[in-house]
Design a protein around this motif. Sequence first.
Motif, PDB file in Angstrom:
ATOM      1  N   UNK A 102       0.887  -1.257  -0.087  1.00  0.00           N
ATOM      2  CA  UNK A 102       0.083  -0.053  -0.145  1.00  0.00           C
ATOM      3  C   UNK A 102       0.932   1.264   0.030  1.00  0.00           C
ATOM      4  N   UNK A 103       2.057   1.312   0.663  1.00  0.00           N
ATOM      5  CA  UNK A 103       2.965   2.259   0.696  1.00  0.00           C
ATOM      6  C   UNK A 103       3.693   2.374  -0.901  1.00  0.00           C
ATOM      7  N   UNK A 104       3.969   1.510  -1.126  1.00  0.00           N
ATOM      8  CA  UNK A 104       4.609   1.651  -2.562  1.00  0.00           C
ATOM      9  C   UNK A 104       5.808   2.367  -2.592  1.00  0.00           C
ATOM     10  N   UNK A 105       6.813   2.316  -1.756  1.00  0.00           N
ATOM     11  CA  UNK A 105       8.000   3.179  -1.675  1.00  0.00           C
ATOM     12  C   UNK A 105       8.583   3.003  -2.934  1.00  0.00           C
ATOM     13  N   UNK A 106       9.525   4.305  -3.093  1.00  0.00           N
ATOM     14  CA  UNK A 106      10.152   4.282  -4.416  1.00  0.00           C
ATOM     15  C   UNK A 106      11.171   3.350  -4.580  1.00  0.00           C
ATOM     16  N   UNK A 107      11.818   3.064  -3.237  1.00  0.00           N
ATOM     17  CA  UNK A 107      12.834   1.888  -3.278  1.00  0.00           C
ATOM     18  C   UNK A 107      12.748   0.982  -2.161  1.00  0.00           C
ATOM     19  N   UNK A 108      13.155  -0.189  -2.246  1.00  0.00           N
ATOM     20  CA  UNK A 108      13.180  -1.245  -1.524  1.00  0.00           C
ATOM     21  C   UNK A 108      14.520  -1.935  -1.713  1.00  0.00           C
ATOM     22  N   UNK A 109      15.387  -2.155  -0.545  1.00  0.00           N
ATOM     23  CA  UNK A 109      16.488  -2.831  -0.602  1.00  0.00           C
ATOM     24  C   UNK A 109      16.693  -3.804   0.539  1.00  0.00           C
ATOM     25  N   UNK A 110      16.821  -5.056   0.197  1.00  0.00           N
ATOM     26  CA  UNK A 110      16.728  -6.055   1.251  1.00  0.00           C
ATOM     27  C   UNK A 110      17.397  -7.405   0.903  1.00  0.00           C
ATOM     28  N   UNK A 111      17.938  -7.909   1.942  1.00  0.00           N
ATOM     29  CA  UNK A 111      18.439  -9.198   1.882  1.00  0.00           C
ATOM     30  C   UNK A 111      17.619 -10.236   2.890  1.00  0.00           C
ATOM     31  N   UNK A 112      17.172 -11.388   2.404  1.00  0.00           N
ATOM     32  CA  UNK A 112      16.430 -12.245   3.265  1.00  0.00           C
ATOM     33  C   UNK A 112      17.282 -12.834   4.409  1.00  0.00           C
ATOM     34  N   UNK A 113      16.608 -12.888   5.451  1.00  0.00           N
ATOM     35  CA  UNK A 113      17.122 -13.714   6.663  1.00  0.00           C
ATOM     36  C   UNK A 113      15.494 -14.232   7.290  1.00  0.00           C
ATOM     37  N   UNK A 114      16.174 -15.431   8.060  1.00  0.00           N
ATOM     38  CA  UNK A 114      14.937 -15.913   8.760  1.00  0.00           C
ATOM     39  C   UNK A 114      14.647 -15.191  10.200  1.00  0.00           C
ATOM     40  N   UNK A 115      13.787 -14.850  10.578  1.00  0.00           N
ATOM     41  CA  UNK A 115      12.560 -15.006  10.057  1.00  0.00           C
ATOM     42  C   UNK A 115      11.445 -13.955   9.376  1.00  0.00           C
ATOM     43  N   UNK A 116      12.489 -13.125   8.640  1.00  0.00           N
ATOM     44  CA  UNK A 116      12.056 -12.007   7.842  1.00  0.00           C
ATOM     45  C   UNK A 116      11.775 -12.258   6.410  1.00  0.00           C
ATOM     46  N   UNK A 117      12.266 -13.448   6.321  1.00  0.00           N
ATOM     47  CA  UNK A 117      12.599 -13.945   4.619  1.00  0.00           C
ATOM     48  C   UNK A 117      11.228 -13.560   3.638  1.00  0.00           C
ATOM     49  N   UNK A 118      10.155 -14.082   4.082  1.00  0.00           N
ATOM     50  CA  UNK A 118       8.951 -14.226   3.715  1.00  0.00           C
ATOM     51  C   UNK A 118       8.405 -12.771   3.138  1.00  0.00           C
ATOM     52  N   UNK A 119       8.833 -11.575   3.940  1.00  0.00           N
ATOM     53  CA  UNK A 119       8.388 -10.088   3.397  1.00  0.00           C
ATOM     54  C   UNK A 119       9.240  -9.909   2.048  1.00  0.00           C
ATOM     55  N   UNK A 120      10.528 -10.255   2.147  1.00  0.00           N
ATOM     56  CA  UNK A 120      11.154 -10.065   0.838  1.00  0.00           C
ATOM     57  C   UNK A 120      10.933 -10.769  -0.194  1.00  0.00           C
TER      58      UNK A 120
END
Lengths: 401, 198
Positions: free
Chosen positions: A23-41
């Motif tokens: 919903x926010x639809x930010x201009x940029x998303x930079x991320x690296x997956x790590x348990x237990x956050x992985x699902x978001x990425x």
Amino acid sequence: MPRLNRETVAVTGNEAVAEAMRQINPDVVCAYPITPQTEIVQLYAQMVADGKVTSEFVTVESEHSAMSAVIGSAAAGARTMTATSSQGFALMWEMLYVAASYRLPIVMTTVNRALSGPINIHCDHSDTMGGRDTGWIQLYGENHQQAYDNCLQALRIAEHLDVRLPAMHMYDGYVISGAIGPLVMLPDAKAREFVGPYHAINPLLDVANPVTVGPFDGLHGWYFEHKVAQNRAMDRALTVIQGVADEYAEISGRPYGLLDPYRLEDADIAIVVVGSTAGTTRMVVDKLRTRGVKAGMARVRVFRPFPHEAYAKALEHVKVVGVLDRADSSGAQGGPVFLEVRSALYDSDPRPQVLPFIYGLGGRDIFPDDIEHAFAQLEEAAQSTRRSSIERRYLNLREDK
Amino acid sequence: MDSGPSGGAAGLTEIRWHARGGQGAVTAAKMVAELALGQGKYFQAFPEYGPERSGAPIVAFTRVSDDPINIYSGVEHPQIVVVLDASLISAVDVTRGASNDVVILVNTELPPGGVRERYGLKGGRLFTVDASRIAMETLRRAIPNTPMIGALAKATGLFQVEDVAEFIRHDFAKKFSAKVVEGNIAALTRSYDEVRGE
């Protein structure tokens, strides 16, 4: 009986946050997956691939790079978000301070997980409690709904011109992140109206008005003044956080405060707790109340800035306060929340006793009986004529007996 | 101090799932939560996370309630225990913390009396269904989770088998072919019919 809202959906905590990000639809998303956050990425990458959002999604080779890319894009003038957990948060460490000192309104979801070692992927709050002095706003949520609500509010808080500091919001790894629970979302249009357009301040890409970001400042420079300015912004954030919460309550019907008190008005004993364990504690408070025990609870919502006046006001009439920390501060008098709460109550007269409890490290489960046990210790202290020892008490610890 | 099922909240049902990795217990636990949502009830479903190895014993939980659910601890005092692999009964105490009127549903070719005899399982109201065979015959895969949901509907009355079929038609259709959807519905209704009580 409260009826289930007809708009309710069944999601994991991570899905709730991915939806807020959509919903926010930010201009940029930079991320690296790590348990237990992985699902978001993973979910957000899918949304990008499916064209549901227009964000520039930057895959990076580590969390240090994730935070660096977030800082770079935010300094360039983009609305930027990321997410992490545990070791990933730890790897971002030096860049967290840089993000705050550049006054970049980055929003980061941190799914709370223990830090190594021994290697452990389960929930505790060691990661973000360790990051409490980085200069980021910190909001803790209890459940799926709060994870979503805090994500949207964190953005408005960070971007407020009285604040302009990065903000992180947290919820319990696995317990919330991977569990299915109820969520009521704002309609997309309403969420986007609440979030509003982004106004970058002094963006690097404004070539007509060139600026330098993060230069070497030297011994006779303004580092000290800069840090004081950061701290003043942090102080101003308290008012902003409540203002944003009030505005959010109007459109969502879900009110939020700086802390979340429960049956505290006439409480003799109370527990202060962070995250999902607040839910279990609330249930125990209700049970004790039916027995005539005047028990209450305060759930920590805002940890940075720490609303010490609000805590003093909420707790000053309580005889004994037990603080349940899901992180420890080795060598200190107690866990991070204990230190704050005890300090907040120092000027109260009479001064409540504040006792430290540690629980749930590395995902050790905490049961209603454990919390009842903590309340029993508070009751005992309340009835004693002497002040109790402030040695740490451990809940559900396996010890030789 | 025994706080009873979730501190004694009325209208709360707590289910504990015992399975081996790969049997779809987590999916089943979540499906029951989604069925509760369809009934306008509050719900919660989560696995007890550990290393996710195929064949290793796993535990998952579902809570369904008329009221908002505050507790986030694992289920200590289940009213319903679902065992997706009978061999776990000799490895894990599947009725730990349960009262004597717990409903136990086991995936096995044995009748309830045979399970009691072979595993020395005591107490509770025992139901059995050969969910693995039903899964093989309807889905051509030994993933017993959908048939267990059908048997659970019959054994507990927690939800109507028609509602589950409706849910599968809607939800599974988003991810699977019509053939898979119909196979799951066949698995569901067959196990509903074939589950045996004492």
